[in-house]
Design a protein around this motif. Structure first.
Motif, mmCIF file in Angstrom:
data_model
loop_
_atom_site.group_PDB
_atom_site.id
_atom_site.type_symbol
_atom_site.label_atom_id
_atom_site.label_comp_id
_atom_site.label_asym_id
_atom_site.label_seq_id
_atom_site.Cartn_x
_atom_site.Cartn_y
_atom_site.Cartn_z
ATOM 1 N N LEU A 241 0.821 -1.205 0.000
ATOM 2 C CA LEU A 241 0.000 0.000 0.000
ATOM 3 C C LEU A 241 0.858 1.259 0.000
ATOM 4 C CD1 LEU A 241 -2.901 -0.922 2.473
ATOM 5 C CD2 LEU A 241 -3.109 -0.462 0.024
ATOM 6 N N ASP A 242 1.952 1.242 0.778
ATOM 7 C CA ASP A 242 2.833 2.414 0.829
ATOM 8 C C ASP A 242 3.417 2.727 -0.544
ATOM 9 O OD1 ASP A 242 2.394 2.799 3.516
ATOM 10 O OD2 ASP A 242 4.163 1.673 4.160
ATOM 11 N N ILE A 243 3.826 1.666 -1.258
ATOM 12 C CA ILE A 243 4.403 1.868 -2.590
ATOM 13 C C ILE A 243 3.339 2.363 -3.566
ATOM 14 C CG2 ILE A 243 5.496 0.691 -4.538
ATOM 15 C CD1 ILE A 243 6.799 -1.194 -2.482
ATOM 16 N N MET A 244 2.131 1.772 -3.492
ATOM 17 C CA MET A 244 1.044 2.231 -4.353
ATOM 18 C C MET A 244 0.674 3.676 -4.049
ATOM 19 S SD MET A 244 -1.576 -1.002 -4.519
ATOM 20 C CE MET A 244 -1.086 -2.586 -5.231
ATOM 21 N N LEU A 245 0.675 4.016 -2.763
ATOM 22 C CA LEU A 245 0.320 5.375 -2.365
ATOM 23 C C LEU A 245 1.307 6.382 -2.940
ATOM 24 C CD1 LEU A 245 -1.490 7.277 -0.780
ATOM 25 C CD2 LEU A 245 -0.063 6.843 1.244
ATOM 26 N N ALA A 246 2.592 6.014 -2.969
ATOM 27 C CA ALA A 246 3.597 6.907 -3.537
ATOM 28 C C ALA A 246 3.295 7.215 -4.995
ATOM 29 C CB ALA A 246 4.988 6.284 -3.404
ATOM 30 N N THR A 247 2.915 6.196 -5.746
ATOM 31 C CA THR A 247 2.604 6.418 -7.164
ATOM 32 C C THR A 247 1.300 7.191 -7.331
ATOM 33 O OG1 THR A 247 1.464 4.289 -7.351
ATOM 34 C CG2 THR A 247 3.810 4.310 -7.836
ATOM 35 N N VAL A 248 0.342 6.969 -6.422
ATOM 36 C CA VAL A 248 -0.910 7.721 -6.478
ATOM 37 C C VAL A 248 -0.646 9.201 -6.241
ATOM 38 C CG1 VAL A 248 -3.079 8.140 -5.243
ATOM 39 C CG2 VAL A 248 -2.436 5.810 -5.882
ATOM 40 N N GLN A 249 0.252 9.504 -5.302
ATOM 41 C CA GLN A 249 0.589 10.895 -5.020
ATOM 42 C C GLN A 249 1.256 11.557 -6.226
ATOM 43 O OE1 GLN A 249 2.910 10.283 -1.480
ATOM 44 N NE2 GLN A 249 1.152 10.586 -0.118
ATOM 45 N N ILE A 250 2.025 10.768 -6.967
ATOM 46 C CA ILE A 250 2.615 11.279 -8.210
ATOM 47 C C ILE A 250 1.506 11.668 -9.181
ATOM 48 C CG2 ILE A 250 3.974 10.652 -10.240
ATOM 49 C CD1 ILE A 250 5.595 8.820 -8.394
ATOM 50 N N GLY A 251 0.485 10.796 -9.300
ATOM 51 C CA GLY A 251 -0.634 11.079 -10.186
ATOM 52 C C GLY A 251 -1.396 12.324 -9.775
ATOM 53 N N GLN A 252 -1.592 12.490 -8.452
ATOM 54 C CA GLN A 252 -2.300 13.677 -7.971
ATOM 55 C C GLN A 252 -1.514 14.950 -8.261
ATOM 56 O OE1 GLN A 252 -2.713 12.274 -3.914
ATOM 57 N NE2 GLN A 252 -4.904 11.850 -4.215
ATOM 58 N N ALA A 253 -0.188 14.872 -8.090
ATOM 59 C CA ALA A 253 0.650 16.029 -8.394
ATOM 60 C C ALA A 253 0.573 16.383 -9.876
ATOM 61 C CB ALA A 253 2.101 15.740 -8.003
ATOM 62 N N PHE A 254 0.512 15.345 -10.713
ATOM 63 C CA PHE A 254 0.422 15.559 -12.162
ATOM 64 C C PHE A 254 -0.890 16.248 -12.513
ATOM 65 C CE2 PHE A 254 -0.948 14.071 -16.360
ATOM 66 C CZ PHE A 254 0.152 14.416 -17.138
ATOM 67 N N GLU A 255 -1.994 15.788 -11.914
ATOM 68 C CA GLU A 255 -3.292 16.375 -12.214
ATOM 69 C C GLU A 255 -3.385 17.816 -11.724
ATOM 70 O OE1 GLU A 255 -6.258 13.822 -10.631
ATOM 71 O OE2 GLU A 255 -5.910 12.226 -12.088
ATOM 72 N N LYS A 257 -0.835 19.843 -11.611
ATOM 73 C CA LYS A 257 -0.009 20.624 -12.535
ATOM 74 C C LYS A 257 -0.693 20.795 -13.887
ATOM 75 C CE LYS A 257 4.653 20.906 -14.475
ATOM 76 N NZ LYS A 257 6.007 20.306 -14.520
ATOM 77 N N TYR A 258 -1.431 19.762 -14.316
ATOM 78 C CA TYR A 258 -2.124 19.804 -15.615
ATOM 79 C C TYR A 258 -3.607 19.524 -15.383
ATOM 80 C CZ TYR A 258 2.710 19.141 -17.183
ATOM 81 O OH TYR A 258 4.059 19.259 -17.374
ATOM 82 N N PRO A 259 -4.380 20.487 -14.912
ATOM 83 C CA PRO A 259 -5.785 20.241 -14.554
ATOM 84 C C PRO A 259 -6.709 19.999 -15.752
ATOM 85 C CG PRO A 259 -5.256 22.563 -14.320
ATOM 86 C CD PRO A 259 -3.967 21.867 -14.602
ATOM 87 N N SER A 260 -6.331 20.466 -16.925
ATOM 88 C CA SER A 260 -7.206 20.335 -18.094
ATOM 89 C C SER A 260 -6.787 19.161 -18.975
ATOM 90 C CB SER A 260 -7.177 21.620 -18.929
ATOM 91 O OG SER A 260 -5.911 21.795 -19.545
ATOM 92 N N VAL A 261 -7.744 18.658 -19.748
ATOM 93 C CA VAL A 261 -7.466 17.563 -20.682
ATOM 94 C C VAL A 261 -6.416 17.997 -21.698
ATOM 95 C CG1 VAL A 261 -8.439 16.073 -22.463
ATOM 96 C CG2 VAL A 261 -9.776 16.603 -20.429
ATOM 97 N N LEU A 262 -6.564 19.212 -22.209
ATOM 98 C CA LEU A 262 -5.617 19.724 -23.200
ATOM 99 C C LEU A 262 -4.214 19.804 -22.608
ATOM 100 C CD1 LEU A 262 -5.303 20.800 -26.072
ATOM 101 C CD2 LEU A 262 -5.773 23.103 -25.191
ATOM 102 N N GLY A 263 -4.139 20.212 -21.345
ATOM 103 C CA GLY A 263 -2.845 20.310 -20.688
ATOM 104 C C GLY A 263 -2.176 18.948 -20.538
ATOM 105 N N ARG A 264 -2.960 17.923 -20.237
ATOM 106 C CA ARG A 264 -2.409 16.573 -20.088
ATOM 107 C C ARG A 264 -1.966 16.016 -21.440
ATOM 108 N NH1 ARG A 264 -7.218 14.553 -15.968
ATOM 109 N NH2 ARG A 264 -6.870 16.243 -14.474
ATOM 110 N N LEU A 265 -2.736 16.312 -22.457
ATOM 111 C CA LEU A 265 -2.332 15.883 -23.801
ATOM 112 C C LEU A 265 -1.031 16.567 -24.220
ATOM 113 C CD1 LEU A 265 -5.774 15.884 -25.664
ATOM 114 C CD2 LEU A 265 -4.452 13.890 -24.955
#
Length: 515
Positions: A241-255, A257-265
């Protein structure tokens, strides 16, 4: 030294050189393992998938069964519709539109799902049906990948391919017995009961542990992991769970930083770590369709009817059964033999068989100007007809374990932070290819003959084979967290081999074995 997960999205390029240096030198195996590598935390009994997990995965994979049935059913329907619609037989172009309309709907469903009786009636109906198929195909691929144990992910994700080919076989078998007037209408209606069953069963399925963590529900994630790893201790589950949580936090940071669909693309297009796995997954999905397999799944009965065979739908069952068998073989050996090796072995077989099929069609149609003539009274040489069928079966035996299965496992290559939009792009590539194939096959065959059509498919698979040789890394044995590290610099083919060897050494060390 480890870094804060929230900073990873901004520091990939700086960490890439350091990690590459470790791989190129003689560092200890533990130093080569990513701090986000869940696969080094081995749970007791992880090498097996328990019965309840199979139930969970089975309900999820029902999307694949519906995918296969709803797309394959058109093969039997096309030869049985006759003049039931409007009192006139469908033209080749109209048959292509009826066939491809489901794929158009699936393309829309795949994209938006990643983010959350006249001729017109049958096309519209299959268009709507396709939207459900597309959503199910995309969501199912992610769900199976995230719920499966690390050591069994290849086989479990391959379950979707098995269900797709199984659904096509079921549609062929039922279609063979529904050649009576308006029987094709019952073929379409029979897909409703399993869809209703899945709609009910889905409410009793747990969310994937990564999604639960994304929503802040650690207890739900822990409960799900205890189901997947029934014999694991609380300590092992907490480490995972700790390892999965680390990757989830990466995903949250990414979102953030790039809140819009266009930004993620835009981030995917400009960041090689994101762009490369999306290119690999998307192009393999595209090649999976343009390699010609669904021309057989959709039009084999029509093709055999043109070749003068009686009860072409019944003969098409052998095609679907071979496709299912080949996919089963691929799923069984995927983890033991390796995804990359399976692909590089199966694709050449498919290429050779397609070339042989093109030759058979050439000699088969010498008397009709290189074209298959559907006119009554045309009799083709039976030796070349049999040769053509044998070549098609060999083609499927090579295609099934390689291009028929491997693309569905490439979702694991996508970093967690872009997995939703990356999956939408990849599955959309699949449906774009499907639309191109299904909407042009009969027209191309009318212009170039079947020999030319199968020759084109051989060239496409050859190009895909060369691409995979240089750009598709071996992910077998690596966790989903670790596979996302493969594309830090380049396409990671050599890096994957080094990481797999390092991981195996660490696992042996943890078990007290000699490296």
């Amino acid at each position: 030294m480890s870094q804060s997960p929230a900073k990873r999205a901004d520091s990939y390029s700086s960490s890439a050189k350091a990690e590459q240096t470790m791989i190129e030198t003689s560092k200890q195996p533990m130093e080569l393992i990513s701090e986000f590598d869940e696969s080094v935390v081995i749970a007791e009994g992880e090498e097996k998938v328990n019965a309840y997990t199979w139930y969970l995965l089975g309900v999820g994979a029902l999307s694949g069964l519906l995918f296969g049935y709803d797309t394959g059913v058109i093969s039997a329907a096309l030869v049985n519709i006759g003049t039931d619609i409007g009192g006139k037989a469908l033209t080749s172009v109209q048959k292509e539109w009826v066939t491809s309309s489901t794929s158009v709907g699936a393309l829309l469903g795949a994209w938006f799902g990643g983010w959350f009786m006249d001729r017109g009636q049958i096309i519209t109906g299959r268009l709507i049906l396709g939207m459900g198929v597309g959503i199910g195909a995309g969501v199912c691929a992610v769900y199976l990948g995230e719920l499966s144990p690390t050591l069994q992910r290849g086989r479990v994700v391959g379950l979707q391919s098995i269900c797709i080919t199984g659904g096509q076989l079921v549609s062929y078998a039922i279609g063979a017995g529904m050649t009576f007037h308006n029987g094709w209408r019952y073929l379409f209606a029979l897909s409703i009961p399993p869809a209703l069953f899945q709609a009910v069963a889905l409410h009793f399925l747990p969310e994937s542990p990564r999604y639960s963590l994304l929503k802040g529900d650690r207890e739900a994630a822990k409960k799900t992991l205890h189901v997947v790893y029934a014999k694991a201790s609380d300590e092992v589950i907490e480490r995972k769970l700790d390892i999965m949580l680390a990757t989830v936090q990466i995903g949250q940071a990414f979102e953030q930083k790039y809140p819009s669909v266009l930004g993620r693309l835009r981030a995917i297009a400009t960041n090689g770590l994101y762009r490369r796995p999306v290119i690999v997954s998307g192009l393999l999905f595209l090649a999976c369709q343009l390699g010609g397999v669904n021309s057989l799944m959709y039009y084999s009965a029509t093709l055999f009817q043109y070749a003068g065979l009686k009860n072409p739908t019944a003969i098409s069952i052998s095609v679907a059964a071979t496709n299912l068998t080949a996919t089963l073989v691929g799923a069984v050996f995927l983890d033991k033999y390796g995804r990359r090796r399976t692909y590089l072995t199966g694709a050449p077989i498919a290429i050779i068989a397609l070339c042989m099929a093109a030759m058979c069609f050439h000699f088969l149609t010498l008397s009709t100007g290189g074209k298959l003539d559907a006119s009554a009274g045309v009799v083709y040489p039976q030796n070349w007809v049999i040769g053509m069928i044998v070549c098609i079966i060999i083609y499927l035996l090579g295609f099934g374990p390689s291009l028929g299965t491997i693309p569905y496992t490439t979702i694991e290559l996508l970093p967690l932070e872009i997995r939703s939009v990356g999956t939408a792009i990849s599955i959309s590539c699949q449906w774009v290819g499907n639309i191109i194939l299904s909407s042009t096959f009969l027209s191309i065959m009318d212009k170039t003959g079947p020999s030319g059509s199968f020759g084109i498919y051989a060239v496409i698979i050859f190009i895909a084979l060369v691409f995979a040789y240089f750009c598709y890394p071996e992910p077998s044995g690596l966790s989903m967290e670790e596979t996302s590290e493969l594309f830090l610099e380049g396409f990671g083919v050599k890096k994957a081999n080094a990481m797999r060897k390092a991981r195996q050494a660490v696992v042996k060390a943890n078990r007290g074995e000699k490296a």
